[in-house]
Design a protein around this motif. Structure first.
Motif, short mmCIF file in Angstrom:
data_model
loop_
_atom_site.label_atom_id
_atom_site.label_comp_id
_atom_site.label_asym_id
_atom_site.label_seq_id
_atom_site.Cartn_x
_atom_site.Cartn_y
_atom_site.Cartn_z
N ASP A 343 0.83 -1.21 0.00
CA ASP A 343 0.00 0.00 0.00
C ASP A 343 0.86 1.26 0.00
O ASP A 343 0.54 2.25 -0.67
N ALA A 344 1.96 1.24 0.75
CA ALA A 344 2.84 2.41 0.82
C ALA A 344 3.51 2.68 -0.52
O ALA A 344 3.68 3.84 -0.93
N LEU A 345 3.89 1.62 -1.23
CA LEU A 345 4.52 1.79 -2.54
C LEU A 345 3.51 2.30 -3.57
O LEU A 345 3.86 3.12 -4.44
N ASP A 352 2.41 10.36 -2.99
CA ASP A 352 2.31 10.53 -1.54
C ASP A 352 3.39 9.69 -0.87
O ASP A 352 3.30 8.46 -0.81
N GLY A 353 4.41 10.34 -0.35
CA GLY A 353 5.50 9.62 0.31
C GLY A 353 5.26 9.35 1.78
O GLY A 353 6.10 8.72 2.44
N LEU A 356 5.20 5.39 3.18
CA LEU A 356 6.51 4.73 3.14
C LEU A 356 7.48 5.40 4.10
O LEU A 356 8.31 4.74 4.73
N SER A 357 7.38 6.71 4.25
CA SER A 357 8.24 7.40 5.21
C SER A 357 7.91 6.99 6.64
O SER A 357 8.79 6.94 7.50
N GLU A 358 6.63 6.67 6.91
CA GLU A 358 6.25 6.21 8.24
C GLU A 358 6.92 4.87 8.56
O GLU A 358 7.36 4.64 9.69
N LEU A 359 7.01 3.99 7.58
CA LEU A 359 7.72 2.74 7.78
C LEU A 359 9.20 3.01 8.06
O LEU A 359 9.80 2.39 8.94
N GLY A 360 9.78 3.94 7.32
CA GLY A 360 11.18 4.29 7.55
C GLY A 360 11.40 4.87 8.93
O GLY A 360 12.39 4.55 9.61
#
Length: 510
Positions: A343-345, A352-353, A356-360
Motif C-alpha cells: 500500500d505504501a509503494l 504521496d510519500g 513509506l516514510s512512516e515505515l522508515g
C-alpha cells in the motif's frame, strides 16, 4: 546504510515484529518447577582481580516509569582491565514470575542497540505463559544503549539528514558526499560519547551480563538472545562456559563472520525476503506488477526516481531514496507488514510519500515530532566497529561482489560504513566459538530470514561443542513466539527441562 548487524536491516525486528502470546499445553506436571537450574556463585571469573565488589553487589529494585516491572541499576567497571577506575551503571528491568520463580531468564532483542529493558517489559508477549509462570524475565540495556550511558553521535535534525542520504552512491559526487556524512557521524560519536566509545564492545557487554547473573543469584545464565543477541550470547558462552546454562540463540549472527560476510549475507537474505514479498503480492493480484521480476523492477525504478526527486512525506521529512530504503527494510522483518508495504509503494506511485516514510521512521525509532525514541542506529555502528575490523579490499570491490550475489540489496548494504572512518581501533577480530564445557545450547534458524540467513544458524551449530538446532521453515526475522507452536514448544521444553530435540535437530514448518 550500515551493513554490520541485525535489525539494520537487522535487529529490532525482534522488538517490532508482531508478537502474540501462545498458550499451548503445559510441559510440566501441575505444582512442579523446572529442574536442573542452579543458584548462587558470586565469585569473579578465575584469573581476574579487583572485581569482587561488582560480583557481590545486591540490586536495589524499585518502581519503573511506564512499566509494571521492577527497575535497578547494576554497577560495572567502564574498563574491565582497570576495575578500580571509572564505573558506569547498567539499567535493568525485571518482570517477576507469575508463579514461584525457578530463576531468571535474561533476554536481549538484538541490535546492537536494542533495549533489553523495553523487551523484558513486554514479557507477556516475548515468552509463553508457562515460561512466565516459572521465570523472572530480566532485560538490561547494554552499555552504550538506551538508559545505560547511551552512545550519542548526531542531533535529531542531523540524524534525519544522515538517514536521508543516498544509500547507493554511484557517482563521484554521491560517493564523496557519503564519505563526508560517515566522517561527520564518526567524529560526532567521539565528541559526544567520549571515553565510553572505546568500551562498548560485545565482549564488554558479555562481561556485564555475568556480573548481572551473579547479582540475580543464578549459578548459571538462562538466556534468550535474538538476532545480534545471539552474538552476545555466544560470546558469553565462550567467555564463561562453566556459567552458561540453558541458552537459546534465535536468528544467528555468528561471531566469526567478517564485516564483508555480514554485508553480503544480509544482502542475500533481504533479496530472498524481497522476492518472497513480491511473490505474495503477485499471488494477491499485485498492483505493482504481474510477476516477481516485474514487482522488483518496479520498486527499483521507484527508488531511482526518489534519488532524483524526493516526494513530500510527513513528520517534517521528505521521502528520499534513503528513507524509502529504510521503510522497505522495516517491512522485510515481518511478513505481517507486507500488505502495508504494498500500500505504501502504491501511495508513492501516486505522489504521496507519507506511508513509506512512516515505515522508515518506525525502523529508525523517530516519532512524528522529530524526536528519536532510541539510539539504535547510533549504538549499532559504535559496537560493530569495535567488534569487527573492515576486511581486505576497498568498498568498491565489496559493492561489486555484493551486487553480483545480491542484485536487489547488494549496493545498499555494502556501500560506505562509518567504520572506515572510526576514531577507535577495533578491540576484537572475528573468531569461531565452541563454548567447550557449556551446557547444551539451543540454536534456532529461519530459512527465509532476511537479516540473519539460515546458513548462519547452521554455521554456529557446527562450531559449538554441544548444541541442538531448530530449523523454522518460514519467513520473517527470528522464530520463537512468532506464531509457530512447534518452535515455541521445543524452546519452552528446553528451558523447563533441559531437553533438546531428539538427534540434535528439529524442523518446524509454517
Amino acid at each position: 546504510m550500515s551493513s554490520r548487524r541485525s535489525r539494520t536491516p537487522r535487529v529490532v525486528a525482534a522488538v517490532s515484529a508482531l508478537l502474540l502470546p501462545v498458550a499451548g499445553c503445559s510441559l510440566l506436571e501441575p505444582g512442579t518447577t523446572p529442574t536442573g537450574l542452579t543458584t548462587g556463585d558470586t565469585t569473579p571469573p578465575a584469573g581476574t582481580t579487583g572485581l569482587e565488589r561488582f560480583y557481590s553487589q545486591e540490586l536495589d529494585w524499585g518502581g519503573c516509569r511506564g512499566s509494571d516491572g521492577e527497575c535497578a541499576r547494576l554497577e560495572v567497571p567502564m574498563d574491565y582491565e582497570d576495575p578500580d577506575g571509572q564505573t558506569i551503571e547498567i539499567a535493568v528491568l525485571r518482570v517477576e514470575a507469575k508463579g514461584e520463580a525457578a530463576g531468571s531468564l535474561v533476554v536481549n532483542p538484538g541490535g546492537p542497540g536494542g533495549s533489553g529493558v523495553d523487551y523484558a517489559a513486554a514479557a507477556d508477549f516475548i515468552v509463553s505463559d508457562q515460561i512466565r509462570r516459572h521465570f523472572d524475565v530480566v532485560g538490561f540495556d547494554p552499555r552504550g544503549v538506551g538508559r545505560s550511558h547511551p552512545v550519542d553521535c548526531l542531533s535529531d535534525a542531523d540524524m534525519d539528514d544522515y538517514l536521508a542520504k543516498d544509500p547507493t552512491p554511484d557517482t563521484p559526487e554521491e560517493k564523496s558526499a557519503g564519505e563526508r556524512a560517515q566522517k561527520e557521524f564518526a567524529d560526532g560519536c567521539k565528541d559526544k560519547t567520549g571515553e565510553l566509545l572505546g568500551h562498548v564492545s560485545t565482549a564488554d557487554a558479555a562481561r556485564d551480563m555475568d556480573v548481572l547473573r551473579a547479582a540475580l543469584g543464578d549459578g548459571k545464565l538462562t538466556y534468550l538472545g535474538k538476532s545480534y543477541g545471539t552474538y552476545l550470547g555466544a560470546t558469553y558462552a565462550d567467555l564463561f562456559p562453566d556459567r552458561a546454562g540453558r541458552m537459546v540463540l534465535d536468528g544467528v549472527l555468528p561471531p566469526d563472520a567478517t564485516s564483508e560476510e555480514v554485508a553480503i549475507g544480509q544482502a542475500k537474505g533481504f533479496d530472498t525476503a524481497t522476492r518472497a514479498w513480491a511473490q505474495d503480492c503477485v499471488d494477491d493480484d499485485c498492483p505493482l506488477g504481474s510477476s516477481v521480476d516485474e514487482v522488483v523492477e518496479h520498486v527499483q525504478s521507484q527508488l531511482e526516481e526518489l534519488d532524483e526527486q524526493p516526494l513530500p512525506a510527513s513528520a517534517g521529512i521528505e521521502l528520499t531514496e534513503g528513507w524509502a530504503t529504510w521503510g522497505i527494510a522495516q517491512a522485510m522483518y515481518d511478513q505481517g507488514m507486507w500488505s502495508q508495504l504494498t500500500d505504501a509503494l502504491v501511495a508513492a506511485d501516486d505522489g504521496d510519500g507519507g506511508p513509506l516514510s512512516e515505515l522508515g521512521r518506525a525502523y529508525a525509532g523517530r516519532d512524528s515530532s522529530g524526536a528519536y525514541q532510541n539510539n539504535m542506529l547510533e549504538a549499532l555502528p559504535a559496537v560493530s566497529c569495535l567488534d569487527t575490523p573492515d576486511g581486505p579490499g576497498g568498498p568498491d570491490d565489496l559493492v561489486a561482489r555484493a551486487e553480483e550475489e545480491a542484485p536487489i540489496w547488494g549496493r545498499a548494504l555494502a556501500s560506505e560504513s562509518p567504520c572506515a572512518q572510526w576514531p577507535i581501533d577495533p578491540t576484537n577480530t572475528p573468531h569461531e566459538v565452541d563454548a567447550e564445557g557449556a551446557d547444551p545450547i539451543l540454536v534456532v534458524g529461519t530459512t527465509r530470514d532476511p537479516a540473519t540467513p539460515y546458513e548462519w544458524a547452521q554455521r554456529l551449530h557446527e562450531q559449538l561443542a554441544d548444541s541442538a538446532l531448530i530449523t523454522h521453515e518460514g519467513d520473517g526475522h527470528t522464530a520463537y513466539m512468532r506464531q509457530n507452536s512447534c518452535v515455541d514448544e521445543a524452546v519452552d521444553e528446553f528451558w523447563l527441562t533441559g531437553t533438546t530435540p531428539d538427534g540434535g535437530e528439529l524442523t518446524c514448518e509454517e
